[in-house]
Design an enzyme around this catalytic site. Structure first.
Site, mmCIF file in Angstrom:
data_model
loop_
_atom_site.group_PDB
_atom_site.id
_atom_site.type_symbol
_atom_site.label_atom_id
_atom_site.label_comp_id
_atom_site.label_asym_id
_atom_site.label_seq_id
_atom_site.Cartn_x
_atom_site.Cartn_y
_atom_site.Cartn_z
ATOM 1 N N ASP A 189 0.870 -1.177 0.000
ATOM 2 C CA ASP A 189 0.000 0.000 0.000
ATOM 3 C C ASP A 189 0.909 1.230 0.000
ATOM 4 O OD1 ASP A 189 -1.606 2.189 0.739
ATOM 5 O OD2 ASP A 189 -3.021 0.900 1.780
ATOM 6 N N LYS A 199 -6.543 10.139 -1.060
ATOM 7 C CA LYS A 199 -5.563 10.901 -0.304
ATOM 8 C C LYS A 199 -4.723 11.769 -1.251
ATOM 9 C CE LYS A 199 -7.372 8.689 3.149
ATOM 10 N NZ LYS A 199 -7.773 7.384 2.796
HETATM 11 C C1 4LM Z 1 -7.207 7.400 7.386
HETATM 12 N N1 4LM Z 1 -7.198 5.902 5.519
HETATM 13 O O1 4LM Z 1 -6.144 6.846 7.746
HETATM 14 P P1 4LM Z 1 -10.370 4.659 1.446
HETATM 15 N N2 4LM Z 1 -4.856 2.507 2.735
HETATM 16 C C2 4LM Z 1 -4.388 3.417 3.608
HETATM 17 C C3 4LM Z 1 -5.262 4.326 4.218
HETATM 18 O O2 4LM Z 1 -4.748 5.220 5.061
HETATM 19 C C4 4LM Z 1 -6.638 4.260 3.909
HETATM 20 C C5 4LM Z 1 -7.095 3.285 3.014
HETATM 21 C C6 4LM Z 1 -6.174 2.445 2.435
HETATM 22 C C7 4LM Z 1 -7.960 6.766 6.289
HETATM 23 C C8 4LM Z 1 -9.284 6.968 6.040
HETATM 24 C C9 4LM Z 1 -10.269 7.473 6.984
HETATM 25 C C10 4LM Z 1 -2.935 3.444 3.922
HETATM 26 C C11 4LM Z 1 -7.575 5.161 4.549
HETATM 27 C C12 4LM Z 1 -8.542 3.159 2.641
HETATM 28 O O3 4LM Z 1 -10.747 5.445 2.649
HETATM 29 O O4 4LM Z 1 -11.230 3.430 1.291
HETATM 30 O O5 4LM Z 1 -10.240 5.446 0.191
HETATM 31 O O6 4LM Z 1 -8.858 4.127 1.705
HETATM 32 O O7 4LM Z 1 -7.594 8.456 7.894
#
Ligand code: 4LM
Length: 398
Positions: free
Chosen positions: A186, A211
């Protein structure tokens, strides 16, 4: 992996995938359509059967999404990409498309909370075994590979502790034990501007495009990047039949627009974060600063080796109990209390109770996520104003 694209990163983030279309529009149109009309019954059948190329239905492919896929594949130096309705859509699509019941996933123990929940709890219901360990212990990684291990999964920098995992070291260690394991990284925190895991031997990169890739806080989206074969499997099987996590063409348009400035945004995120981390490091109310750009941070050297810059994310622990920590955050001016990251606005959140609340107390402890940890997504505002906001809040604690 050789760089196979003709132009440099900034040129590709602006031009890749865009052929200027029939009317020569500088900015690509949005094909906001669910379905595509066929010239005849026979032609429709040929498109479904693969005898003729062409769009069919947006869950199976769309020109606006395809443009974005070409751009993201190019930036990650991959063969192909699939864009999805969220980062979790990308992660679940990649895993569902490639794992089988009875197989085993080995993952690092510090992951975004929902990814952790999917691997640690969700997949077990379908007969997929999982081990979550610390990937900075390379011997443990080797010992944890089983004959039925199908996927190795990690983030670097990790959410929320910014732990750095040596991508090359892990990849080589895994392949020295078992060659046919699919390694997924990731790359959300780093972005392809700062780090390209496919060039270091991994098979798949996933992103929350919500992001930094989009960068403007107005979209939920994801992406999977890898070989033509893997991406075809993720699209034709994963998105089409299993998750249905198709991205809206309008959102693809916005991400395509956001990507045009990825490099300059990341440069400023890195600059601002470095200055804020140095300020926080010297503040008496701060017990610990987690930022890969600080020379005394445990992952500093590895980050310097595999990243072009240290990113825009910082975590801190304060010399205060939970109540005073919360009061300090609540009182911050300018800074928004919100989950997510990579936006123009500076955001703070409390991982233990917000993004990582799927972790049990013991799991939080194992992953190094303390009750007192506060995560900061450093925005693009003037750094003097960001520092002043934190100075005002933190001075209250002295
Ligand atoms: C957060 N993060 O950390 P979607 N991979 C990583 C992430 O940080 C996130 C996702 C996938 C946060 C969301 C609320 C390293 C999400 C998941 O939110 O499904 O686009 O991504 O604040």
């Amino acid at each position: 992996m050789e760089h196979k694209y003709k132009y440099g990163f900034a040129t590709r983030q602006i031009h890749a995938g865009h052929d200027k279309n029939t009317y020569g529009a500088l900015c690509p149109p949005i094909y906001q359509t669910s379905t595509f009309a066929f010239g005849s019954v026979e032609e429709g059948g040929d498109r479904f059967g693969g005898a003729k190329s062409g769009f069919i239905y947006t869950r199976l492919g769309n020109p606006t999404n395809e443009l974005l896929e070409k751009k993201i594949a190019s930036l990650e130096n991959g063969e192909a990409a699939a864009v999805t309705a969220s980062g979790m859509g990308a992660i679940s699509t990649a895993i569902w498309s490639l794992i089988k019941s009875g197989e085993h996933i080995l993952a690092d123990e510090t992951l975004y909370g929902c990814t952790f929940d999917l691997i640690q709890h969700g997949l077990r219901n379908f007969g997929v075994e999982a081990d979550m360990i610390d990937f900075s212990d390379i011997e443990k990684v080797k010992q944890s590979i089983r004959p039925n291990t199908g996927i190795v999964y990690f983030e670097t920098p990790c959410n929320p502790t910014l732990k750095i995992i040596d991508i090359k070291e892990v990849t080589e260690a895994v392949r020295s034990i078992k060659k046919d394991i699919i390694i997924i990284v990731d790359n959300t925190f780093a972005t392809p501007y700062l780090q390209r895991p496919l060039e270091m031997g991994v098979d798949i990169v996933v992103h929350s495009a919500t992001k930094y890739l989009n960068g403007h806080g107005d979209v939920i989206a994801g992406a999977i990047i890898g070989s033509e074969e893997i991406i075809s499997q993720c699209k034709k099987h994963g998105i089409k039949d299993m998750t249905g996590a198709v991205l809206s063409p309008f959102d693809a348009f916005l991400i395509n627009r956001g990507l045009k400035t990825l490099d300059i945004r990341m440069e400023k995120h890195c600059r601002n974060a470095q200055k804020l981390a140095e300020f926080l490091h010297g503040h008496p109310a701060v017990k610990k600063v987690y930022y890969p750009g600080l020379p005394d941070f445990s992952g500093h050297e590895t980050a310097a080796k595999q990243m072009k810059g240290f990113g825009g994310m910082i975590s801190i622990e304060l010399n205060a109990d939970k109540k005073r920590t919360a009061a300090c955050i609540n009182a911050l001016k300018l800074v928004a209390i919100a989950v997510s990251l990579g936006d123009a606005e500076t955001l703070v959140e409390h991982p233990a109770s917000m993004t990582h609340n799927a972790y049990s107390k013991e799991e939080l402890e194992a992953a190094g996520i303390s009750e007192g940890l506060v995560r900061i997504s450093v925005g693009l505002e003037d750094i003097e104003d960001i520092i002043e906001a934190f100075r005002e809040g933190l001075d209250e604690l002295i």
